[in-house]
Design a protein around this motif. Structure first.
Motif, PDB file in Angstrom:
ATOM      1  N   PRO A 123       0.864  -1.175   0.000  1.00 58.26           N
ATOM      2  CA  PRO A 123       0.000   0.000   0.000  1.00 58.26           C
ATOM      3  C   PRO A 123       0.900   1.224   0.000  1.00 58.26           C
ATOM      4  O   PRO A 123       1.753   1.358   0.862  1.00 58.26           O
ATOM      5  CB  PRO A 123      -0.757  -0.127   1.324  1.00 58.26           C
ATOM      6  CG  PRO A 123      -0.663  -1.565   1.691  1.00 58.26           C
ATOM      7  CD  PRO A 123       0.615  -2.068   1.099  1.00 58.26           C
ATOM      8  N   PRO A 124       0.743   2.071  -0.984  1.00 61.34           N
ATOM      9  CA  PRO A 124       1.682   3.178  -1.118  1.00 61.34           C
ATOM     10  C   PRO A 124       1.459   4.228  -0.042  1.00 61.34           C
ATOM     11  O   PRO A 124       2.225   5.153   0.086  1.00 61.34           O
ATOM     12  CB  PRO A 124       1.358   3.749  -2.498  1.00 61.34           C
ATOM     13  CG  PRO A 124      -0.042   3.331  -2.751  1.00 61.34           C
ATOM     14  CD  PRO A 124      -0.301   2.070  -1.991  1.00 61.34           C
ATOM     15  N   PRO A 131       4.111   5.323   3.644  1.00 59.92           N
ATOM     16  CA  PRO A 131       5.270   6.211   3.681  1.00 59.92           C
ATOM     17  C   PRO A 131       4.859   7.662   3.816  1.00 59.92           C
ATOM     18  O   PRO A 131       5.513   8.434   4.481  1.00 59.92           O
ATOM     19  CB  PRO A 131       5.950   5.963   2.340  1.00 59.92           C
ATOM     20  CG  PRO A 131       5.497   4.627   1.919  1.00 59.92           C
ATOM     21  CD  PRO A 131       4.137   4.422   2.516  1.00 59.92           C
ATOM     22  N   HIS A 187      13.857  -7.341  -9.000  1.00 64.85           N
ATOM     23  CA  HIS A 187      13.505  -6.036  -9.564  1.00 64.85           C
ATOM     24  C   HIS A 187      13.881  -5.956 -11.046  1.00 64.85           C
ATOM     25  O   HIS A 187      13.123  -5.462 -11.861  1.00 64.85           O
ATOM     26  CB  HIS A 187      14.231  -4.952  -8.776  1.00 64.85           C
ATOM     27  CG  HIS A 187      13.768  -3.574  -9.088  1.00 64.85           C
ATOM     28  ND1 HIS A 187      12.600  -3.059  -8.589  1.00 64.85           N
ATOM     29  CD2 HIS A 187      14.308  -2.609  -9.855  1.00 64.85           C
ATOM     30  CE1 HIS A 187      12.435  -1.845  -9.032  1.00 64.85           C
ATOM     31  NE2 HIS A 187      13.455  -1.537  -9.804  1.00 64.85           N
ATOM     32  N   PHE A 246      10.678  -5.661   7.511  1.00 63.40           N
ATOM     33  CA  PHE A 246      11.163  -4.281   7.539  1.00 63.40           C
ATOM     34  C   PHE A 246      12.276  -4.080   6.523  1.00 63.40           C
ATOM     35  O   PHE A 246      12.273  -3.126   5.754  1.00 63.40           O
ATOM     36  CB  PHE A 246      11.676  -3.937   8.934  1.00 63.40           C
ATOM     37  CG  PHE A 246      10.676  -4.232  10.002  1.00 63.40           C
ATOM     38  CD1 PHE A 246       9.594  -3.385  10.190  1.00 63.40           C
ATOM     39  CD2 PHE A 246      10.784  -5.356  10.781  1.00 63.40           C
ATOM     40  CE1 PHE A 246       8.651  -3.655  11.148  1.00 63.40           C
ATOM     41  CE2 PHE A 246       9.838  -5.633  11.746  1.00 63.40           C
ATOM     42  CZ  PHE A 246       8.771  -4.785  11.932  1.00 63.40           C
ATOM     43  N   ARG A 287      11.176  -4.445   2.739  1.00 66.93           N
ATOM     44  CA  ARG A 287      10.387  -3.297   2.301  1.00 66.93           C
ATOM     45  C   ARG A 287      11.267  -2.079   2.071  1.00 66.93           C
ATOM     46  O   ARG A 287      11.083  -1.333   1.120  1.00 66.93           O
ATOM     47  CB  ARG A 287       9.317  -2.969   3.320  1.00 66.93           C
ATOM     48  CG  ARG A 287       7.975  -3.426   2.880  1.00 66.93           C
ATOM     49  CD  ARG A 287       6.938  -3.088   3.906  1.00 66.93           C
ATOM     50  NE  ARG A 287       6.122  -4.259   4.164  1.00 66.93           N
ATOM     51  CZ  ARG A 287       5.264  -4.746   3.284  1.00 66.93           C
ATOM     52  NH1 ARG A 287       5.131  -4.174   2.117  1.00 66.93           N
ATOM     53  NH2 ARG A 287       4.553  -5.797   3.567  1.00 66.93           N
ATOM     54  N   ALA A 288      12.225  -1.889   2.972  1.00 70.71           N
ATOM     55  CA  ALA A 288      13.122  -0.740   2.826  1.00 70.71           C
ATOM     56  C   ALA A 288      13.897  -0.851   1.516  1.00 70.71           C
ATOM     57  O   ALA A 288      14.000   0.109   0.748  1.00 70.71           O
ATOM     58  CB  ALA A 288      14.069  -0.660   4.016  1.00 70.71           C
ATOM     59  N   ALA A 345      11.518  -0.504  -1.544  1.00 74.12           N
ATOM     60  CA  ALA A 345      11.128   0.886  -1.772  1.00 74.12           C
ATOM     61  C   ALA A 345      12.291   1.662  -2.381  1.00 74.12           C
ATOM     62  O   ALA A 345      12.096   2.479  -3.279  1.00 74.12           O
ATOM     63  CB  ALA A 345      10.690   1.528  -0.458  1.00 74.12           C
ATOM     64  N   THR A 365      12.175   3.569  -6.085  1.00 71.90           N
ATOM     65  CA  THR A 365      12.303   5.010  -6.274  1.00 71.90           C
ATOM     66  C   THR A 365      13.572   5.382  -7.017  1.00 71.90           C
ATOM     67  O   THR A 365      13.654   6.438  -7.612  1.00 71.90           O
ATOM     68  CB  THR A 365      12.275   5.749  -4.930  1.00 71.90           C
ATOM     69  OG1 THR A 365      13.230   5.140  -4.076  1.00 71.90           O
ATOM     70  CG2 THR A 365      10.913   5.673  -4.296  1.00 71.90           C
ATOM     71  N   ASN A 407      18.543   2.277   5.947  1.00 71.79           N
ATOM     72  CA  ASN A 407      17.252   1.979   6.574  1.00 71.79           C
ATOM     73  C   ASN A 407      17.176   0.529   6.999  1.00 71.79           C
ATOM     74  O   ASN A 407      16.860   0.216   8.133  1.00 71.79           O
ATOM     75  CB  ASN A 407      16.125   2.227   5.570  1.00 71.79           C
ATOM     76  CG  ASN A 407      15.532   3.608   5.730  1.00 71.79           C
ATOM     77  OD1 ASN A 407      15.571   4.162   6.819  1.00 71.79           O
ATOM     78  ND2 ASN A 407      15.011   4.153   4.664  1.00 71.79           N
TER      79      ASN A 407
END
Lengths: 317, 307
Positions: free
Chosen positions: B5-6, B9, B115, B187, B190-191, B194, B198, B233
């Motif tokens: 879910p965006p 953040p 990715h 955690f 996800r870090a 993300a 980006t 992170n």
């Protein structure tokens, strides 16, 4: 550590991809893909193997061992439903009931207080305040189980500072209040409320100003707006958050263990006690059955939260 | 589960979710007008401050004041001389370092490959990284104990028995970092994920390869620097998690930092409260720092675009 999916994301600092970026992504990915060396698949393979060995196997072991036991007469290991039956009876059944009750009360209180607080924080529109709150929530909910217990012992424990002041003011706390179920509930709210603020804020901010304007222009009152517009939009997130808070409270171990030296009759502590060998003969595997009971309660609820979170995400984009 | 879910953040007000609405336009809906609403808001915030600051301040008072000395920082002075602290903290730090290292070695290549090349695997990886959040730690540790118990029972006489006893014994219980990698997965992954989303990692990798760089050089000099914030992170989140982790260490009976504090509480309550306060504030401070650093880095390009 408790069940807090939101926290990792809160630091992920990913601006949501715009439609244009999303459309561009596959094109970007397509080209270098051919260039990856052939052995690249080894990385995900290693990852899956790791997750299987260190997560899936232990969890699978619970499913198996919960139904294993020693035959009372021969002493041979056999398949049995006795452990699972024991979980629902007597002391174990009572602790399960206590756990559900504690989690339900704290989840409802946490949801309501967190919603109100999230509204108050969002309405101030301060980014610094939000940042402070989200990081505090992350610390309290994920990294603070044990320190939190000590914090409250110092504040409202039997020799606590506030306990002393309150007694001096003629409002004495009940003796051993902190070490009882209501006392533990007060401590749990200390991390559940920030958690609620963390997970509900995006939903609150997803309420589009146009909806409010449309409602106003059509002659809707404030109450009608909340009842017919904002309420239905928020409802799934509220249900999901309630489920998440319940799981978080239900799974919490460190705080209660530290506060009550493991004597409080709730399931996580009962599991700890069972696996440390404090069980009757023939109930050696009851710890696995208790763990299985927790899985049965927690897993569907967390998945419900994930599902509602994804639905909410749709409104926000 | 397959999509992050965006929202979260940008959960923080001002970190605003939708680029379309922006932080300025999202707030007014909530910004109830009228003095009544404003007073209610102030009341709510005041109550929250009392509830959240109260125990913190009370604990602070508890550590600096006692019957014998109305005000003294002695408890904080005792922190470094506390018997057993150095060993416990040392063990926790070693375990935390190993966890971070293992996490990065395992996850960075995985996240990168998923990715760049195998986006179809993303759903599966996402689910696996979420599961450790779904299953409570107390449940996982029961399973781990069960598996460790198979060593002497079912697997006696096989190499697995030695392996299983090996991870539990010696001065370093390997089972802890190995499992902490799993606990931190939601955690850390996800870090990293993300960060990859980006960054323009795919384009940069392509450019680097086109210019003739080898894969190791590309990873070392292009990918890792691009992901610096994400790596930071991920590393910090798992580090903090390990330092504070209590459930697994205490059930498996290893004397890590958090387990030591609890045992020490019986000897010197003031000192354990002081250490708890310090560890909470330290974790919080570092987390804020990370948030500020990563925000500074993601905001910068936006400002450029406007100018």
């Amino acid at each position: 550590m408790d069940t807090v999916p939101a926290v990792g994301r809160s630091h992920a600092s990913a601006p949501p991809a715009s439609p244009a970026a999303a459309a561009a992504a596959p094109r970007q990915q397509a080209r270098p893909a051919r260039r990856l060396p052939g052995w690249a698949w080894l990385a995900p393979a290693a990852f899956f193997a790791y997750a299987a060995v260190f997560f899936l196997v232990p969890v699978g072991a619970i499913l198996v061992e919960a139904f294993r036991g020693d035959d009372p007469t021969t002493g041979d290991p056999v398949w049995t439903g006795a452990n699972v039956a024991a979980v629902l009876r007597d002391a174990y059944g009572a602790s399960l009931l206590n756990s559900v009750e504690l989690s339900l009360v704290t989840a409802v209180l946490g949801t309501v207080c967190g919603l109100v607080l999230a509204w108050a924080i969002s309405a101030t529109g301060s980014s610094a305040l939000g940042q402070l709150v989200s990081s505090a929530a992350a610390v309290l909910a994920n990294f603070g189980g044990l320190p939190l217990a000590f914090l409250f012992v110092a504040a409202i424990g039997n020799a606590g500072v506030l306990t002393g002041w309150l007694a001096g003011a003629g409002l004495p706390l009940p003796k051993n209040f902190l070490y009882s179920l209501p006392g533990v509930a007060v401590v749990y709210l200390y991390f559940l409320v920030p958690l609620m603020v963390l997970v509900i804020t995006p939903a609150l901010e997803g309420l589009k100003p146009q909806w409010r304007e449309a409602s106003d222009n059509l002659g809707g009152t404030v109450a009608q707006y909340w009842l017919h517009v904002a309420g239905p939009v928020l409802a799934p997130s509220l249900v999901g958050s309630l489920a998440l808070l319940f799981c978080s409270s239900f799974s919490a171990y460190a705080t209660a263990a530290a506060l009550t030296n493991g004597t409080l009759a709730i399931t996580p502590l009962a599991i700890a006690s069972a696996v440390s060998g404090n069980v009757l003969v023939g109930q050696e595997n009851v710890g696995y059955a208790l763990a299985l009971a927790m899985v049965v309660v927690v897993v569907p609820l967390t998945l419900l939260y994930q599902w509602t979170a994804r639905r909410t995400a749709r409104w926000l984009s | 589960m397959t999509t992050t879910p965006p929202a979260v953040p940008g959960a923080v007000p001002g970190g605003a979710p939708g680029a379309a609405t922006g932080s300025g336009s999202a707030a007014p809906v909530l910004r109830a007008s009228g003095t009544g609403a404003r007073a209610a808001r102030a009341g709510v915030l005041a109550l929250a401050v009392v509830y959240f600051a109260g125990p913190l301040l009370a604990a602070l008072w508890f550590t600096v004041s006692s019957r014998s000395a109305p005000f003294s920082l002695a408890a904080y002075g005792r922190v470094w001389g506390a018997p057993g602290l150095a060993d416990a903290l040392g063990l926790s730090l070693v375990i935390a370092g190993l966890t971070v290292l293992l996490t990065l070695v395992l996850l960075v290549p995985t996240a990168l490959v998923v990715h760049l090349r195998l986006p179809r695997l993303r759903a599966a990886v996402d689910v696996l990284c979420l599961l450790p959040l779904v299953v409570p730690v107390i449940v996982l540790v029961v399973g781990v104990r069960g598996v460790l118990g198979w060593g002497p029972d079912q697997l006696a006489g096989t190499p697995f028995e030695e392996l299983l006893s090996g991870v539990q014994s010696g001065w370093l219980p390997w089972v802890l970092p190995l499992e902490y990698v799993v606990l931190a997965l939601p955690f850390t992954y996800r870090a990293l994920d993300a960060g990859l989303r980006t960054s323009a990692a795919a384009t940069l990798v392509e450019a680097s390869l086109s210019l003739g760089a080898s894969w190791p050089v590309t990873i070392w000099r292009v990918v890792l620097p691009t992901l610096r914030t994400a790596l930071l992170n991920a590393a910090f989140l798992s580090f903090a998690l390990v330092l504070g982790e209590f459930t697994m260490a205490s059930i498996l009976q290893y004397q890590t930092f958090s387990v030591w504090i609890l045992q020490f509480d019986n000897t010197d309550g003031q000192l354990s409260v002081a250490i708890s306060l310090l560890s909470l504030l330290l974790t919080w401070g570092l987390l804020l720092l990370i948030a500020v650093v990563s925000r500074g880095r993601t905001r910068a390009p936006r400002r450029d675009r406007k100018a």
